[in-house]
Design an enzyme around this catalytic site. Structure first.
Site, mmCIF file in Angstrom:
data_model
loop_
_atom_site.group_PDB
_atom_site.id
_atom_site.type_symbol
_atom_site.label_atom_id
_atom_site.label_comp_id
_atom_site.label_asym_id
_atom_site.label_seq_id
_atom_site.Cartn_x
_atom_site.Cartn_y
_atom_site.Cartn_z
ATOM 1 C CG HIS A 209 -2.103 -0.788 1.149
ATOM 2 N ND1 HIS A 209 -2.963 -0.686 0.096
ATOM 3 C CD2 HIS A 209 -2.612 -1.724 1.958
ATOM 4 C CE1 HIS A 209 -3.951 -1.537 0.268
ATOM 5 N NE2 HIS A 209 -3.755 -2.183 1.392
ATOM 6 C CB CYS A 527 -6.643 -5.454 -23.375
ATOM 7 S SG CYS A 527 -7.270 -7.120 -23.211
#
Ligand code: PEP
Ligand code: MG
Length: 593
Positions: A209, A527
Site C-alpha cells: 500500500h 489489451c
C-alpha cells in the site's frame, strides 16, 4: 542512520538499489525519520481490574477512530489521485476498529485471559497476522498486505494506549529526502508532496500500500534499498532515481551534473507528453487508433481521465472480489459498476467477468474452487471454465452489469475462452438473465450490451474464425496468449528469454485473430501488456490492431509512438516481422528506423 560525525567531510560516493516505485529524480539532503519504539510490558491484570482495563482499551479504540476520521478530513488537501487511493485504506482501518475480529479478540484476551490491553492487542494482532500469512494459495502479496494492515491498526491502538506520539514531518525543510527503515501507509498519508524531494526506505516491497500511495503522490521513491540507512548521515546529499530504483549518497560533481541533466530532460519530456493529451491518436497519414485504459482498482479512475484514454478497454473485475471475507452481492456489484460507468461519462467500459483461478486467488471464493488441488492450476479450471461450473456466480455478475448498463455504454467480456461451446453456454445464461430482468422491468440499456471474448489461448486464436460467429467482439490478451503458446510462465523475471510476446508465433496468432475479426466484421482490440510498449506500437498497428488498451500511464507514450509513423511503414514492418524466424530478429526490425 548514524549521527553526524565530525571529521573529514569528504566521503566517497555510494550507490544503492531498491524497488523503483515512482518515476522522477529527487536531489536533496537526507532526513531520517525513525519509528518511535513502543515500550510496554507484556503483563497480566487482576480480575478486579477487568472493567477498568476494558474501559482503557475502549478509550484507545475510540481515540484511534477519531484520529482516522480527522486524517480523512485532512486528505482533502492532497492531490485528488492520492485522496482516492488513501480513502479506501482509511475506511478499511475504520472498519477494523469497529466490531471486527481483531477488536473482539482483544477484548476477550482482556476479560478472559486477564491480559493488559497492550498485550491483548499485540497478541491478537500477531495471531491474526500469522493466520493470514499461513493461508495457502498464490496471492502472497495480498496476504502480506492484509497482515500488515492488521499490524498497522494494532500499532495505532498501542500508541494510544501507551500515549506515544505519531511521526511528525512538519519540522522538515522543503526539498528534503525522507529516509526511513520502513514507511507505513498511514505515514505516507501524512506526507505533503511539495515538502519533499523524494522518499527512500530500507524495507518495503513494490506492491504494498505504501508503494501504491507514493506512486499516487507522484514523489520519486525507492523502497527496499538495503544498507542505505547504515550509510547515510543526516544532511548528506542524495540523488534518487525513482524509475531506475537507484540511490546515490554523497554524489560526485559528475553524478550530480548527470542527475540534473536527467531532471531537466524529464521535465521536457513530461511537458511534451502533456501537450499530446488532446492531440489525435493517428499515424502521420491520419489513420486513427483508439487508446483505452485497463482498470484494476477504482482509485485509478481519475488517472484514466487525465491520460486521454477513450474509455476502459479492460476492467479486470477480479478486484471487486478480492480482499474481502464475503462475496459482493448483486446490489453491491451493481453500485460499483454503475459508479465506474458514470465516472467514464459516456466513454465505453468493457467489463470482463470474473477471471479467477490460476495465479488470481480470491479468498472469498474458496468454496467455489476445485476440491482437489490442481497439479497445474494455469491449465485447470480458471476464468470462463469456473464460471460455467458455477452459474449462480456468473448470473449474479451478469445481472449486476446489466442493472448498471443504463448508466452508459458497456460491453461484457469472457476470459480464457478456448472452446466454441463455452461461448454458446455463456450466451444461454446471458440471454436468460437479460430476459428475467426485462420481465421485471428493471432499468437497463435499451439494447442488450455486446458480449465478446478474450483471445488469450492458442486454441481461441487458431479457431478465431469460428468463434467470431458467436462473439460480438474480440480482445487479445497477449499476457496469457504468450504464456500458453510458448509454455512459459508469465511471471518469469523481466528479460527471461522464454516468455517473450515478440516471438513471431505470437505475432502470427494476433494476425490470425485480426483477420478473423475483419472477416466477421467484429471489433478487435489488444489489451495485454504488449499494448503499453511504445516500441511495439507500429508493429501492432501493422498487424491490424486499431484499438489498444493499457495502463493509463502508458497512453501518452503510445500515442507519441503512433503519431511518429506512417501506416505504410507499419504494414511493411509487420510483414517482415511475420516472416521473422525469432524474437531477436523482430527486435532488430523494431530498432531499425
Ligand atoms: C492477458 O492475459 O493478456 C490479459 C489482458 O488478461 P490478464 O492479464 O488479466 O490475465
Ligand atoms: Mg489473461
Amino acid at each position: 542512520m548514524k549521527p553526524t560525525e565530525a571529521g573529514p567531510a569528504r566521503r566517497r560516493e555510494m550507490r544503492f538499489s531498491g524497488h523503483p516505485i515512482s518515476p522522477g529524480i529527487g536531489i536533496g539532503p537526507v532526513y531520517e525519520a525513525s519509528e518511535p519504539v513502543l515500550n510496554f510490558q507484556h503483563k497480566k491484570i487482576a480480575a478486579a481490574d477487568i472493567a477498568a482495563e476494558t474501559a482503557r482499551l475502549e478509550d484507545a479504540i475510540s481515540l484511534s477512530r477519531k484520529q482516522l476520521i480527522k486524517l480523512k478530513t485532512k486528505l482533502a488537501s492532497l492531490p485528488e489521485q492520492s485522496q482516492t487511493e488513501i480513502d479506501p485504506l482509511i475506511d478499511a482501518y475504520l472498519h477494523m476498529l469497529g466490531n471486527s475480529r481483531l477488536i473482539r479478540g482483544a477484548r476477550l484476551r482482556v476479560s478472559d485471559a486477564l491480559l493488559a490491553p497492550e498485550a491483548a492487542v499485540m497478541d491478537e494482532a500477531e495471531a491474526q497476522a500469522e493466520a493470514i500469512l499461513a493461508l495457502t494459495g498464490s496471492d502472497k502479496v495480498g496476504r502480506q498486505r492484509r497482515a500488515e494492515e492488521v499490524r498497522e491498526i494494532s500499532r495505532r491502538i498501542l500508541r494510544n494506549l501507551t500515549r506515544l506520539p505519531f511521526r511528525n514531518f512538519t519540522e522538515l525543510k522543503p526539498g528534503t529526502i525522507l529516509a526511513a527503515e520502513s514507511l507505513r501507509p498511514a505515514d505516507a498519508a501524512l506526507i505533503q508532496p511539495t515538502n519533499f524531494a523524494g522518499i527512500i526506505t530500507a524495507e518495503g516491497g513494490a506492491d504494498g500500500h505504501t508503494a501504491v500511495m507514493l506512486r499516487a503522490l507522484g514523489l520519486p521513491a525507492v523502497l527496499g534499498a538495503t544498507g542505505v540507512l547504515e550509510a547515510a548521515r543526516p544532511g548528506m546529499l542524495a540523488i534518487i532515481d525513482g524509475e531506475a530504483g537507484e540511490i546515490i549518497l554523497n554524489p560526485t560533481a559528475r553524478s550530480l551534473a548527470a542527475a540534473q541533466a536527467r531532471l531537466a530532460e524529464r521535465a521536457r519530456n513530461l511537458r511534451a507528453l502533456a501537450r499530446l493529451q488532446r492531440a489525435p491518436a493517428e499515424t502521420t497519414d491520419h489513420v486513427a487508433v483508439e487508446l483505452q485504459a485497463n482498470l484494476e482498482l477504482p482509485f485509478e479512475i481519475p488517472m484514466i481521465a487525465e491520460s486521454g484514454a477513450h474509455g476502459i478497454g479492460l476492467l479486470r473485475s477480479e478486484f471487486i472480489f478480492m480482499n474481502r471475507e464475503a462475496l459482493p452481492d448483486e446490489d453491491t456489484q451493481t453500485q460499483i459498476y454503475r459508479d465506474i460507468i458514470e465516472a467514464m461519462d459516456g466513454d465505453p467500459v468493457t467489463i470482463r467477468v470474473l477471471d479467477w483461478g490460476s495465479d488470481k486467488e480470491v479468498e472469498a471464493l474458496a468454496d467455489y474452487t476445485p476440491d482437489t488441488a490442481e497439479a497445474n492450476p494455469a491449465l485447470g479450471l480458471r476464468g470462463i471454465r469456473l464460471l460455467l461450473r458455477h452459474p449462480d456466480l456468473f448470473e449474479t455478475q451478469l445481472a449486476a452489469i446489466l442493472r448498471a448498463s443504463g448508466a452508459g455504454p458497456v460491453r461484457i467480456m469472457l476470459p480464457m475462452v478456448g472452446f466454441r461451446a463455452e461461448i454458446i453456454a455463456a450466451w444461454e445464461i446471458y440471454d436468460r438473465v437479460w430476459r428475467r430482468l426485462k420481465r421485471r422491468n428493471v432499468r437497463m440499456a435499451e439494447t442488450r450490451p455486446p458480449l465478446g471474448i478474450m483471445i488469450e489461448t492458442p486454441a481461441a486464436a487458431l479457431s478465431a474464425r469460428h468463434l467470431a460467429k458467436h462473439a460480438d467482439f474480440f480482445a487479445i490478451g497477449t499476457n496469457d496468449l504468450t504464456m500458453y503458446t510458448l509454455a512459459a510462465d508469465r511471471s518469469l523475471p523481466v528479460g527471461s528469454k522464454l516468455y517473450d510476446p515478440l516471438e513471431p508465433t505470437i505475432l502470427r496468432l494476433i494476425y490470425e485473430t485480426v483477420v478473423a475479426a475483419a472477416t466477421a466484421k467484429i471489433p478487435v482490440s489488444l489489451c495485454g501488456e504488449l499494448a503499453s510498449r511504445p516500441e511495439a506500437t507500429p508493429l501492432l498497428f501493422g498487424l491490424g490492431i486499431r484499438q489498444f488498451s493499457m495502463h493509463g500511464n502508458a497512453i501518452p507514450r503510445v500515442k507519441r509512438a503512433i503519431r511518429a509513423v506512417s501506416s505504410k511503414y507499419c504494414l511493411q514492418l509487420a510483414a517482415a516481422a511475420l516472416e521473422a524466424p525469432d524474437a531477436e530478429t523482430v527486435r532488430a526490425l523494431l530498432a531499425a528506423d
